[in-house]
Design an enzyme around this catalytic site. Sequence first.
Site: not given
Ligand SMILES: *Cc1c(COP(=O)(O)O)cnc(C)c1O
Length: 353
Positions: A99, A166, A190
């Site tokens: 990511w 993030d 998540k």
């Molecule tokens: C799942 C995830 C993403 C991507 O998320 P989307 O909403 O599918 O774009 C980005 N960063 C992390 C740390 C993730 O776990």
Amino acid sequence: MKIHNFSAGPCVLPREVILKASEALLDFDNGLSLIEISHRSKAFVDVMEKARSLALELLGLEGKGYKALFLQGGASMQFLQVALNLLEKRAGYLNTGAWSDKAIKEAKLFDDIYEVGSSKDAGYNYIPRGYDIPSDYDYFHCTSNNTIYGTQIRQFPKCDIPMVCDMSSDIFSRSLDFSQFDLIYAGAQKNMGPAGTTLVIVKEDILGKVSRKIPSMMDYKVHIGKSSMFNTPPVFAVYTSMLTMEWLKNLGGIKAIEEENEKKASLMYSEIDLNPLFKGYAAKEDRSKMNATFTLLNEDLKETFDTMCKEEGISGINGHRSVGGYRASMYNALSLDSVKVLVEVMSELESKA
Ligand SMILES: *Cc1c(COP(=O)(O)O)cnc(C)c1O
């Protein structure tokens, strides 16, 4: 049979949240469904305002110059939106996983990106330390929890420039001084709600400093000005996220869930370490409390183990395709009992082998 949902995302949500969300689909406002009313109706405007204020409240960021937004496009869109809004000359990124790598790739489309540290060479199984963040950069970007590899940043660097994080896979899971960050983003699916919305928390005073023209939909200031209602928001995802935040608040907030998460992680990792059939993937000191990654050393036992898991209702523990092995994701809504069931199956496998 009770299902134990260890999926990495979209993932388990509190049962009571799913029940309330399904009721709202049938009747939310005087016989009308949540997904058929105007997003400008008072009933929904109240939901959006509640969601925004709960997010700041849970993170302890009320009255500190932050705004909460519920946007679309996933965390993946934040990879470019962050750069569009904050990147003027150069930014520093810590590369701790797929990511982060994608965030770097998108930001590079706009300007110069410098990787201050990377664990790519080691299959991202640890968090780099001892790197420098030049104080003349526009911002520093990191990923708090690496969902795929099962690593998590414990100690964030001291940073003189805006720090962007993030937090898609560990938001609301542990107490931190969230005011050390200037921008936090997290895809809902998540730890907060269904896919379809992304929480963005931004300190207003870092905005408006770049010279480029920013398209309206990409401009945080536009979304702030319109109270996160610049265009039609994803009403179902925002409502369900609000319900999950309410659930968390009623439990006692992040402090309370953190204690549960500690118990789940320590039970899980002690089994991985004590059971000779399994081996953890991530460096011990950097292990994630959300996603435990591990492999079965003897591949011949895989079928037996998978069948035993299935019989106990254990779902979603296959590792990410790039790492293989297993991954047990233990997000806020996963109960300690579910972890106990998995750990029992692992120790039963040991006694059979
Ligand atoms: C799942 C995830 C993403 C991507 O998320 P989307 O909403 O599918 O774009 C980005 N960063 C992390 C740390 C993730 O776990």
